[in-house]
Design an enzyme around this catalytic site. Structure first.
Site, mmCIF file in Angstrom:
data_model
loop_
_atom_site.group_PDB
_atom_site.id
_atom_site.type_symbol
_atom_site.label_atom_id
_atom_site.label_comp_id
_atom_site.label_asym_id
_atom_site.label_seq_id
_atom_site.Cartn_x
_atom_site.Cartn_y
_atom_site.Cartn_z
ATOM 1 N N ARG A 72 15.496 6.296 15.271
ATOM 2 C CA ARG A 72 14.311 6.865 14.639
ATOM 3 C C ARG A 72 14.432 8.363 14.430
ATOM 4 O O ARG A 72 13.526 8.977 13.847
ATOM 5 C CB ARG A 72 13.103 6.643 15.532
ATOM 6 C CG ARG A 72 12.316 5.399 15.213
ATOM 7 C CD ARG A 72 11.402 5.175 16.392
ATOM 8 N NE ARG A 72 10.136 4.636 16.086
ATOM 9 C CZ ARG A 72 9.752 3.410 16.466
ATOM 10 N NH1 ARG A 72 10.581 2.606 17.073
ATOM 11 N NH2 ARG A 72 8.542 3.010 16.218
ATOM 12 N N ARG B 265 -2.492 -4.423 21.175
ATOM 13 C CA ARG B 265 -1.600 -3.493 21.871
ATOM 14 C C ARG B 265 -2.299 -2.153 22.036
ATOM 15 O O ARG B 265 -2.978 -1.699 21.126
ATOM 16 C CB ARG B 265 -0.322 -3.301 21.042
ATOM 17 C CG ARG B 265 0.831 -4.136 21.514
ATOM 18 C CD ARG B 265 1.959 -4.161 20.505
ATOM 19 N NE ARG B 265 2.387 -2.837 20.055
ATOM 20 C CZ ARG B 265 3.371 -2.633 19.189
ATOM 21 N NH1 ARG B 265 4.035 -3.663 18.685
ATOM 22 N NH2 ARG B 265 3.725 -1.427 18.824
ATOM 23 N N ARG C 196 -4.048 -6.073 13.979
ATOM 24 C CA ARG C 196 -2.954 -6.828 14.594
ATOM 25 C C ARG C 196 -3.320 -7.292 16.006
ATOM 26 O O ARG C 196 -3.903 -6.546 16.779
ATOM 27 C CB ARG C 196 -1.712 -5.930 14.643
ATOM 28 C CG ARG C 196 -0.509 -6.596 15.269
ATOM 29 C CD ARG C 196 0.765 -5.964 14.813
ATOM 30 N NE ARG C 196 0.984 -4.635 15.353
ATOM 31 C CZ ARG C 196 2.039 -3.890 15.019
ATOM 32 N NH1 ARG C 196 2.933 -4.336 14.135
ATOM 33 N NH2 ARG C 196 2.189 -2.696 15.538
ATOM 34 N N LYS D 5 8.019 -4.598 10.291
ATOM 35 C CA LYS D 5 9.381 -4.498 10.820
ATOM 36 C C LYS D 5 9.671 -5.593 11.858
ATOM 37 O O LYS D 5 10.674 -6.295 11.762
ATOM 38 C CB LYS D 5 9.453 -3.124 11.480
ATOM 39 C CG LYS D 5 10.748 -2.493 11.681
ATOM 40 C CD LYS D 5 10.565 -0.994 11.996
ATOM 41 C CE LYS D 5 9.440 -0.605 12.913
ATOM 42 N NZ LYS D 5 9.669 -0.732 14.340
ATOM 43 N N ARG E 125 1.058 7.882 15.519
ATOM 44 C CA ARG E 125 2.387 7.284 15.365
ATOM 45 C C ARG E 125 2.886 7.452 13.928
ATOM 46 O O ARG E 125 4.071 7.712 13.699
ATOM 47 C CB ARG E 125 2.349 5.804 15.748
ATOM 48 C CG ARG E 125 2.170 5.616 17.247
ATOM 49 C CD ARG E 125 1.854 4.178 17.586
ATOM 50 N NE ARG E 125 2.958 3.292 17.289
ATOM 51 C CZ ARG E 125 2.825 1.978 17.081
ATOM 52 N NH1 ARG E 125 1.641 1.422 17.102
ATOM 53 N NH2 ARG E 125 3.873 1.246 16.843
HETATM 54 P P1 AMP Z 1 7.565 0.062 17.953
HETATM 55 O O1 AMP Z 1 7.148 -1.223 18.573
HETATM 56 O O2 AMP Z 1 8.948 0.019 17.381
HETATM 57 O O3 AMP Z 1 6.558 0.595 16.984
HETATM 58 O O4 AMP Z 1 7.649 1.135 19.179
HETATM 59 C C1 AMP Z 1 6.515 1.405 19.996
HETATM 60 C C2 AMP Z 1 6.673 2.738 20.721
HETATM 61 O O5 AMP Z 1 7.865 2.719 21.533
HETATM 62 C C3 AMP Z 1 6.853 3.952 19.828
HETATM 63 O O6 AMP Z 1 5.619 4.480 19.381
HETATM 64 C C4 AMP Z 1 7.580 4.927 20.760
HETATM 65 O O7 AMP Z 1 6.695 5.507 21.707
HETATM 66 C C5 AMP Z 1 8.509 3.994 21.513
HETATM 67 N N1 AMP Z 1 9.823 3.823 20.826
HETATM 68 C C6 AMP Z 1 10.362 2.660 20.349
HETATM 69 N N2 AMP Z 1 11.563 2.865 19.782
HETATM 70 C C7 AMP Z 1 11.791 4.193 19.885
HETATM 71 C C8 AMP Z 1 12.844 5.059 19.458
HETATM 72 N N3 AMP Z 1 13.920 4.563 18.801
HETATM 73 N N4 AMP Z 1 12.738 6.374 19.740
HETATM 74 C C9 AMP Z 1 11.687 6.889 20.397
HETATM 75 N N5 AMP Z 1 10.641 6.151 20.793
HETATM 76 C C10 AMP Z 1 10.688 4.819 20.556
#
Ligand code: AMP
Length: 219
Positions: free
Chosen positions: A88, A160, A127, A13, A171
C-alpha cells in the site's frame, strides 16, 4: 500466477480477491484479514497494530512487510498467490520486490480496482461481515436471506469497527494520499492493469478476468 490487488477500502477488493483466488487456484493473502485476526486473538502483533487499525491509519511498513515475508518465505509457502491490500506504500512495494527477488518469483500483474469515493462510502457503511466464517454482505446490495444472519453458517453478522463512517473517510484519505506512488511504481514496471470496480460483483469479476486474459490464458 502471482497477483497484487490494489484498491480503496470498499472497492470490492476482498470479494474479488476471494473469487479470483478460487478461480485461478491461488492462495489468498489479505494483510487486513491477518491483522484483524491478530487483534481479535490478542497476539503481540495484534496489540501493536490495534491503535492504528482503530484509527483507520496504516500499520507501519516494517510490521506489514515482516508479516508478508513470514508468509511467503516459509518452507510450505504458496508459489501461486494473490496479495490483497499489500503493498500500500512505495516502501512496501520495494520490500515486496526485494522479497520476491530473494525467493526467485515474480508478479504476473498488479490490478488496480478503481472506484469513486461516493460509491465507496455507501458500500462500506452498509457492509456486514460474518465473524465466524468471513462471508461478506451488504444491507441493500447483497443482503443475507435473513437480516443480520449469515447465509453460510448462521452466525450473527457484525459491522467491522473500521467500517464506521468517520473511520471510512479517514481510511479513504490515507489511501488517496499513498496510492499514487504505488500505482506509479507498478505503471513504471509495466505490469499495472486498471479495472473499473463500480459495477456489481459479477460484472467486475468478469472485467477482471478479461483484463487478466491479457497476461494469462487461464482465467
Ligand atoms: P483492509 O481490510 O485491507 O482494508 O485493511 C484494514 C486495515 O488494516 C487498514 O486500514 C490498515 O490499518 C491495516 N492494513 C492492512 N494492510 C495494510 C498494509 N499493507 N499497510 C498498512 N496497513 C495495512
Amino acid at each position: 500466477m502471482r497477483l497484487v490487488l490494489l484498491g480503496p477500502p470498499g472497492s470490492g477488493k476482498g470479494t474479488q480477491a476471494k473469487l479470483l483466488a478460487a478461480r485461478l487456484g491461488m492462495a489468498h493473502i489479505s494483510t487486513g484479514d491477518i491483522l484483524r485476526e491478530a487483534v481479535r486473538t490478542g497476539t503481540a502483533l495484534g496489540r501493536q497494530v490495534r491503535p492504528f487499525m482503530e484509527r483507520g491509519t496504516y500499520v507501519p511498513d516494517e510490521l506489514v512487510s515482516a508479516l508478508v515475508r513470514e508468509r511467503l518465505s516459509r518452507d510450505d509457502a504458496p508459489k501461486h498467490f494473490l496479495l490483497d491490500g499489500y503493498p500500500r506504500t512505495r516502501a512496501q512495494a520495494e520490500a515486496l520486490d526485494r522479497l520476491l527477488a530473494e525467493i526467485g518469483l515474480a508478479l504476473d500483474a498488479v490490478v488496480y480496482l478503481d472506484v469513486p469515493d461516493e460509491i465507496i462510502v455507501h458500500r462500506i457503511t452498509g457492509r456486514r461481515v460474518c465473524p465466524a466464517c468471513g462471508a461478506v454482505y451488504h444491507v441493500e446490495n447483497q443482503a443475507p436471506r435473513q437480516a443480520g444472519i449469515c447465509d453460510v453458517c448462521g452466525a450473527e453478522l457484525i459491522q467491522r469497527e473500521d467500517d464506521r463512517e468517520e473511520t471510512v473517510r479517514e481510511r479513504l484519505r490515507v489511501f488517496r494520499q499513498t496510492v499514487p506512488e504505488v500505482v506509479a511504481y507498478y505503471a513504471h514496471q509495466g505490469n499495472l492493469l486498471t479495472v473499473d470496480g463500480s459495477a456489481d460483483v459479477d460484472t467486475v469479476h468478469q472485467a477482471l478476468c478479461d483484463k487478466l486474459q491479457e497476461v494469462t490464458p487461464g482465467c
